[in-house]
Design a protein around this motif. Sequence first.
Motif, PDB file in Angstrom:
ATOM      1  N   ALA A 337       9.601  -9.578 -16.630  1.00  0.00           N
ATOM      2  CA  ALA A 337       9.551 -10.967 -17.086  1.00  0.00           C
ATOM      3  C   ALA A 337       8.539 -11.804 -16.332  1.00  0.00           C
ATOM      4  O   ALA A 337       8.517 -13.032 -16.491  1.00  0.00           O
ATOM      5  CB  ALA A 337      10.938 -11.598 -16.947  1.00  0.00           C
ATOM      6  N   GLU A 338       7.712 -11.168 -15.530  1.00  0.00           N
ATOM      7  CA  GLU A 338       6.768 -11.939 -14.714  1.00  0.00           C
ATOM      8  C   GLU A 338       5.818 -12.753 -15.582  1.00  0.00           C
ATOM      9  O   GLU A 338       5.625 -13.957 -15.363  1.00  0.00           O
ATOM     10  CB  GLU A 338       5.977 -10.989 -13.808  1.00  0.00           C
ATOM     11  N   GLU A 339       5.222 -12.120 -16.592  1.00  0.00           N
ATOM     12  CA  GLU A 339       4.285 -12.835 -17.459  1.00  0.00           C
ATOM     13  C   GLU A 339       4.992 -13.871 -18.335  1.00  0.00           C
ATOM     14  O   GLU A 339       4.512 -15.021 -18.438  1.00  0.00           O
ATOM     15  CB  GLU A 339       3.503 -11.841 -18.318  1.00  0.00           C
ATOM     16  N   PRO A 340       6.128 -13.527 -19.006  1.00  0.00           N
ATOM     17  CA  PRO A 340       6.843 -14.564 -19.759  1.00  0.00           C
ATOM     18  C   PRO A 340       7.290 -15.737 -18.891  1.00  0.00           C
ATOM     19  O   PRO A 340       7.220 -16.894 -19.318  1.00  0.00           O
ATOM     20  CB  PRO A 340       8.051 -13.814 -20.342  1.00  0.00           C
ATOM     21  N   LEU A 341       7.751 -15.445 -17.669  1.00  0.00           N
ATOM     22  CA  LEU A 341       8.163 -16.526 -16.778  1.00  0.00           C
ATOM     23  C   LEU A 341       6.982 -17.419 -16.416  1.00  0.00           C
ATOM     24  O   LEU A 341       7.119 -18.650 -16.336  1.00  0.00           O
ATOM     25  CB  LEU A 341       8.791 -15.940 -15.513  1.00  0.00           C
ATOM     26  N   GLU A 342       5.819 -16.809 -16.214  1.00  0.00           N
ATOM     27  CA  GLU A 342       4.645 -17.604 -15.844  1.00  0.00           C
ATOM     28  C   GLU A 342       4.213 -18.504 -16.986  1.00  0.00           C
ATOM     29  O   GLU A 342       3.971 -19.703 -16.792  1.00  0.00           O
ATOM     30  CB  GLU A 342       3.507 -16.668 -15.449  1.00  0.00           C
ATOM     31  N   SER A 343       4.099 -17.946 -18.209  1.00  0.00           N
ATOM     32  CA  SER A 343       3.642 -18.753 -19.346  1.00  0.00           C
ATOM     33  C   SER A 343       4.663 -19.818 -19.723  1.00  0.00           C
ATOM     34  O   SER A 343       4.307 -20.977 -19.989  1.00  0.00           O
ATOM     35  CB  SER A 343       3.371 -17.844 -20.554  1.00  0.00           C
ATOM     36  N   SER A 344       5.955 -19.447 -19.718  1.00  0.00           N
ATOM     37  CA  SER A 344       6.982 -20.439 -20.043  1.00  0.00           C
ATOM     38  C   SER A 344       7.136 -21.458 -18.924  1.00  0.00           C
ATOM     39  O   SER A 344       7.438 -22.627 -19.182  1.00  0.00           O
ATOM     40  CB  SER A 344       8.328 -19.741 -20.294  1.00  0.00           C
ATOM     41  N   GLY A 345       6.933 -21.030 -17.689  1.00  0.00           N
ATOM     42  CA  GLY A 345       7.075 -21.943 -16.563  1.00  0.00           C
ATOM     43  C   GLY A 345       6.033 -23.035 -16.554  1.00  0.00           C
ATOM     44  O   GLY A 345       6.324 -24.173 -16.165  1.00  0.00           O
ATOM     45  N   VAL A 346       4.805 -22.715 -16.968  1.00  0.00           N
ATOM     46  CA  VAL A 346       3.745 -23.731 -17.003  1.00  0.00           C
ATOM     47  C   VAL A 346       4.105 -24.820 -18.010  1.00  0.00           C
ATOM     48  O   VAL A 346       4.009 -26.027 -17.726  1.00  0.00           O
ATOM     49  CB  VAL A 346       2.396 -23.077 -17.361  1.00  0.00           C
ATOM     50  N   VAL A 347       4.547 -24.405 -19.203  1.00  0.00           N
ATOM     51  CA  VAL A 347       4.939 -25.380 -20.220  1.00  0.00           C
ATOM     52  C   VAL A 347       6.145 -26.186 -19.742  1.00  0.00           C
ATOM     53  O   VAL A 347       6.199 -27.408 -19.902  1.00  0.00           O
ATOM     54  CB  VAL A 347       5.251 -24.665 -21.551  1.00  0.00           C
ATOM     55  N   ALA A 348       7.125 -25.500 -19.144  1.00  0.00           N
ATOM     56  CA  ALA A 348       8.332 -26.181 -18.672  1.00  0.00           C
ATOM     57  C   ALA A 348       8.002 -27.202 -17.588  1.00  0.00           C
ATOM     58  O   ALA A 348       8.562 -28.303 -17.569  1.00  0.00           O
ATOM     59  CB  ALA A 348       9.341 -25.159 -18.153  1.00  0.00           C
ATOM     60  N   ALA A 349       7.086 -26.856 -16.677  1.00  0.00           N
ATOM     61  CA  ALA A 349       6.709 -27.791 -15.616  1.00  0.00           C
ATOM     62  C   ALA A 349       6.042 -29.036 -16.197  1.00  0.00           C
ATOM     63  O   ALA A 349       6.319 -30.168 -15.754  1.00  0.00           O
ATOM     64  CB  ALA A 349       5.772 -27.095 -14.623  1.00  0.00           C
ATOM     65  N   ALA A 350       5.181 -28.838 -17.198  1.00  0.00           N
ATOM     66  CA  ALA A 350       4.532 -29.992 -17.826  1.00  0.00           C
ATOM     67  C   ALA A 350       5.558 -30.862 -18.547  1.00  0.00           C
ATOM     68  O   ALA A 350       5.522 -32.098 -18.451  1.00  0.00           O
ATOM     69  CB  ALA A 350       3.461 -29.510 -18.800  1.00  0.00           C
TER      70      ALA A 350
END
Length: 555
Positions: A337-350
Motif C-alpha cells: 500500500a505504499e504507493e496508494p498511501l502516498e497518492s491518497s495521502g497527498v490529496v488528503a493533506a490538501a
Amino acid sequence: MPEESLAPGSAAPPRRSPAATVGVWLMALALCVISVGVVVAPLAITLAHAASSASSKQESAPPPPNWPTDAITPWALLGNTLAWSIGIACLATVLAAPAAWVIRARGWRSAPIILVPLLLPTYLTYASLNLARAPGTMLGDWIERSAQAGYKELPIIAGKVLALLGLGLWAWPIAALVMAAAWRSIDQGMLDVLRMEQAGLGRRAAVMCRLLAPGALPAMALVAMIMLGSAVPLHLAQVRTYALEVWFLLTLKPGNAQAWVTAWPVIAVALCASVVLTRRLCEERRDEIGHASAGRVRSSVTVASAAIWACATILPLGLYARSLVSWRSVALFLRLAEEPLESSGVVAAAVGGIAGMIVCGAWIGLSQTDPRVRALVQFSIGAFLLGGLMPGVLVGTAVRTAFDAWPALRSLADSPFTLGIGHLARFGCVAVLAGCFLAANEPREQRGMRQVDGATGVHGWLGACLRADWAVVVGTGVACACLSLHEIEAAVILQPPGTPSLAQLLLGYLHFAKTQEMSAAAVVLVSGGVIVAVAAAVIARNAQSVRRGTARAPE
C-alpha cells in the motif's frame, strides 16, 4: 447580531479600520468562491446537462450481477431507502445517548476519542462483523445449518442486519455531538428537582423525554439524511436504495442523465435539509450553547459509553487481529500500500489544509455583525451542507461533468486536482459545521470585549479566538483528511486512471474476499485512528487550559 449596548456615559467602541473591513470581506468572498467552485457550479452545470438530455430516449442499462431483477416502483424504492435511513438513525441515536451525556457533563475534551469511528471507512465495521459469521465460527455454522434446514433467506437477512448494525456503530458519534450541544443547555437544577420529585416513574420519564427531544430529534434527522447517500455497506448487503440504484446507473453508463432523474427525491431531500440546517446553525442564539451547569455523570452512563465506543473500535480491531494468520501480513500490506498511501495521502493533506481554512472562514463570518457578510457566509455553509448530504457518486459525477464541460479545464479532469475538488465538495460540510460550533461557543464576555475594543476583524479574531481554539481547527482538518483518505463513492468516478487509491485497494479486498489483506489493513487503520484521537484529546485538554487565560487582542 446587534452590537452590545453600552452603559450611559461610557466611551463608544472604536471604529473598525478599513483594513479590517476589507480583510473580513475578502475572507467571506473567498469562502463563497470556494463553495461555488466545488459544489454549486458543478451541480448547476450537471443538472442543466441532465435536463437537456432527459427528453432524449436512453437505453436502459442491464441489471448488475446478483442484483434482484424484480420490478420495483420509484416510490417503493424511496420508501425502502427512507426506512433503512431512519432505522440506522434510530439505532445510532440510541447508541449515542450515553456518550452525549458524558460530553454534557465533562465538556468537549472527550469528543476527539468519541469521533474515532468516523475517521474509519463506513464499511470497516460491517466487514469486521462479517468475520463473526465466517465459516467455522459458531454463528457462521449455525447460519449454514439453518439455511440447509430450509431457512434459505437467513444468510441474506444476517448480512442486512450486520449492515444496519455496522452503519449504526459508525454514525453514532455524529448523533452524540448534536445531542451533547443541545443537552448542555439543560439546567442541572431542573434535573435535580426531577430526581427528588415524588412523581411516578412514568411522569418523570415523560418530563425527561420532553427535555431530551430537542437534541435527539435533530440528531436522528441528521444521521438519516447522511445515510440517504451511504451506499457501500448497503451495497455489500444487497440492500436496494436510491443511492445504490444511481451508483449502478452511473457505473454501467457513465454520464447517464437518467441517473439524475432517478435520484430527484434524494436531491430534493438534500436541498431542503441544507436550507433548514443552515438557518438553524446560523441562528443568533449563541449564548445558550454549552454554558449550562452540567453537574456529574453516573458511572453506569460512562461505562455504557465506553462499551459502545469499544464495540465500534476495539471489537473490529480484535476481530481483524484474530483473523490474521501471521502478523507479517501487516508488514506486507504496508509494502503493497505504499504507493496508494502516498497518492491518497497527498490529496488528503490538501483537503485537510483547505478544510482548516474553511473552518476559519465560517467562524469569522458568523462572528460578524454585518448582515451582508453573514449572508455570504450562510450561502457558503448551505452549499457545503448540500454537497455533504448528496450521494457521493452524484457529487463525483457533477465534478467530472463540470470539468469536461469547460475546454480550459478538460486537461485537469484526470488529475488528482479533480479528486481533491470532489472530496472538498463531500467533506466541506464537516469544516463549516465546526466553524458554526466555534462561533456559537464563543463566550459572551469575550465577544463583548472584542466588540468594545474593535477587535472584530481578521487580525483581532486571530489574537482573541484562534489562539484559544486552534486545536479544533487542526482537529477538523485532520478529520477531513482521514475522511478523504477513505472516501470511495466519489473516487470511483474521479480517480485518475493508473493512479492507485487506498480506498479502491480496500474495496478490492472486500469484493474479492481477501480476508488476510483486509484484516492487516484494518489493524493499521484502526490503530492509527486511535493514536490520532488520543493525541487530539491531549492537545484539546491543553488548549482548554490556554483558553481560560487567553487575553483579548485588539485590532
